[in-house]
Design a protein around this motif. Sequence first.
Motif, mmCIF file in Angstrom:
data_model
loop_
_atom_site.group_PDB
_atom_site.id
_atom_site.type_symbol
_atom_site.label_atom_id
_atom_site.label_comp_id
_atom_site.label_asym_id
_atom_site.label_seq_id
_atom_site.Cartn_x
_atom_site.Cartn_y
_atom_site.Cartn_z
ATOM 1 N N ALA A 107 0.815 -1.187 0.287
ATOM 2 C CA ALA A 107 0.414 -0.038 -0.049
ATOM 3 C C ALA A 107 1.351 1.828 0.331
ATOM 4 O O ALA A 107 0.384 1.681 -0.532
ATOM 5 N N ARG A 108 2.077 0.923 0.583
ATOM 6 C CA ARG A 108 2.872 2.145 0.688
ATOM 7 C C ARG A 108 3.120 2.774 -0.448
ATOM 8 O O ARG A 108 4.114 3.929 -0.947
ATOM 9 N N LEU A 109 2.967 1.725 -1.782
ATOM 10 C CA LEU A 109 3.378 2.110 -3.388
ATOM 11 C C LEU A 109 2.287 2.521 -4.251
ATOM 12 O O LEU A 109 2.807 3.218 -4.899
ATOM 13 N N ASN A 110 1.056 2.834 -3.499
ATOM 14 C CA ASN A 110 0.220 3.429 -4.254
ATOM 15 C C ASN A 110 0.049 4.666 -3.959
ATOM 16 O O ASN A 110 -0.728 5.463 -4.225
ATOM 17 N N ARG A 111 1.104 5.822 -3.319
ATOM 18 C CA ARG A 111 1.079 6.916 -2.305
ATOM 19 C C ARG A 111 1.751 7.757 -3.284
ATOM 20 O O ARG A 111 2.689 7.414 -4.135
ATOM 21 N N ILE A 112 1.164 8.799 -3.685
ATOM 22 C CA ILE A 112 1.224 9.952 -4.861
ATOM 23 C C ILE A 112 2.616 10.696 -4.111
ATOM 24 O O ILE A 112 2.647 11.309 -3.319
ATOM 25 N N LYS A 117 11.701 9.847 -3.968
ATOM 26 C CA LYS A 117 10.955 9.129 -2.939
ATOM 27 C C LYS A 117 10.770 7.807 -4.169
ATOM 28 O O LYS A 117 10.554 7.337 -2.776
ATOM 29 N N LYS A 118 9.916 7.814 -4.170
ATOM 30 C CA LYS A 118 9.159 6.315 -5.300
ATOM 31 C C LYS A 118 10.196 5.163 -5.109
ATOM 32 O O LYS A 118 10.172 4.045 -4.966
ATOM 33 N N LYS A 119 10.939 5.882 -5.627
ATOM 34 C CA LYS A 119 11.927 5.016 -5.617
ATOM 35 C C LYS A 119 12.698 4.017 -4.662
ATOM 36 O O LYS A 119 12.858 3.124 -4.268
ATOM 37 N N GLN A 120 13.323 4.809 -3.436
ATOM 38 C CA GLN A 120 13.335 4.824 -2.754
ATOM 39 C C GLN A 120 12.447 3.869 -1.453
ATOM 40 O O GLN A 120 12.692 2.921 -0.891
ATOM 41 N N THR A 121 11.396 4.492 -2.085
ATOM 42 C CA THR A 121 9.970 3.599 -1.130
ATOM 43 C C THR A 121 10.170 2.209 -1.817
ATOM 44 O O THR A 121 9.756 1.257 -1.079
ATOM 45 N N LYS A 123 12.729 0.192 -3.030
ATOM 46 C CA LYS A 123 13.263 -0.243 -2.367
ATOM 47 C C LYS A 123 13.176 -0.745 -1.194
ATOM 48 O O LYS A 123 13.872 -1.781 -0.512
ATOM 49 N N ASP A 124 12.901 0.530 -0.436
ATOM 50 C CA ASP A 124 12.907 -0.096 1.270
ATOM 51 C C ASP A 124 11.613 -1.521 1.449
ATOM 52 O O ASP A 124 11.333 -1.797 2.570
ATOM 53 N N VAL A 125 10.375 -1.227 0.060
ATOM 54 C CA VAL A 125 8.958 -2.295 0.296
ATOM 55 C C VAL A 125 10.013 -3.346 0.169
ATOM 56 O O VAL A 125 9.447 -4.815 0.543
ATOM 57 N N ARG A 126 10.487 -3.776 -1.262
ATOM 58 C CA ARG A 126 11.082 -4.990 -1.540
ATOM 59 C C ARG A 126 12.139 -5.797 0.084
ATOM 60 O O ARG A 126 11.720 -6.385 -0.146
ATOM 61 N N LYS A 127 12.483 -4.609 0.248
ATOM 62 C CA LYS A 127 13.306 -4.620 1.517
ATOM 63 C C LYS A 127 12.454 -5.493 2.545
ATOM 64 O O LYS A 127 12.426 -6.277 3.654
ATOM 65 N N GLN A 128 11.340 -4.867 2.576
ATOM 66 C CA GLN A 128 10.174 -5.227 3.989
ATOM 67 C C GLN A 128 10.029 -6.731 3.293
ATOM 68 O O GLN A 128 9.677 -7.182 4.687
ATOM 69 N N LEU A 129 9.355 -6.862 2.293
ATOM 70 C CA LEU A 129 8.777 -8.004 2.593
ATOM 71 C C LEU A 129 9.635 -8.814 2.781
ATOM 72 O O LEU A 129 9.294 -10.334 2.535
ATOM 73 N N LYS A 130 11.503 -8.551 1.835
ATOM 74 C CA LYS A 130 11.677 -9.992 1.667
ATOM 75 C C LYS A 130 11.743 -10.309 3.385
ATOM 76 O O LYS A 130 11.871 -11.877 3.730
ATOM 77 N N SER A 131 12.114 -9.582 4.443
ATOM 78 C CA SER A 131 12.138 -9.622 6.221
ATOM 79 C C SER A 131 11.513 -10.058 6.165
ATOM 80 O O SER A 131 11.361 -10.884 7.293
#
Length: 158
Positions: A107-112, A117-121, A123-131
């Motif tokens: 859901a974090r990816l759907n924010r405007i 900032k989208k690239k960082q998000t 990257k962070d989402v992938r890291k969090q999903l992996k964790s």
Amino acid sequence: MLRWFFLISCFFATYTQAEKVTVSYYKCVSDRGTVFSQRPCGKNGTQHTLTHSNPKAVIPSEQHFKTLNNLEKQQIVRNLKREIRAKRQKAAILSRDRDRDSREQQARLNRIMDDEKKKQTIKDVRKQLKSINKQYLKNAKDIDKQIVRLEKQLARYQ
């Protein structure tokens, strides 16, 4: 407590004012379970005595030990089934928690937001999903091992 009450009432009818009947038995606890016997069965065996005052009650020959062993076996089977059911429910809860956490991250990816900032998000989402997935797989594997161990124990008693 109820089990002992049931055992006493099962083996001996009602109390009267007559001569007492006494039965002694040994209870032995091991890693395989509890066994009731007429003879001592090792260092961990404890002697127990049941007394009844019904003159018509006769001491059954070894049948009460078999009944005690069957009752103990039934209790072990019931407890193992309950524990297996609890572990399966725990696995289902674990799966729901992982799904909820994954949805929150996505859901974090759907924010405007701007491109940087989208690239960082992302990257962070992938890291969090992996964790999240790594932790889920570890916990699920532990629960599956416990379920397999419990099912083996249950198969031994059935």
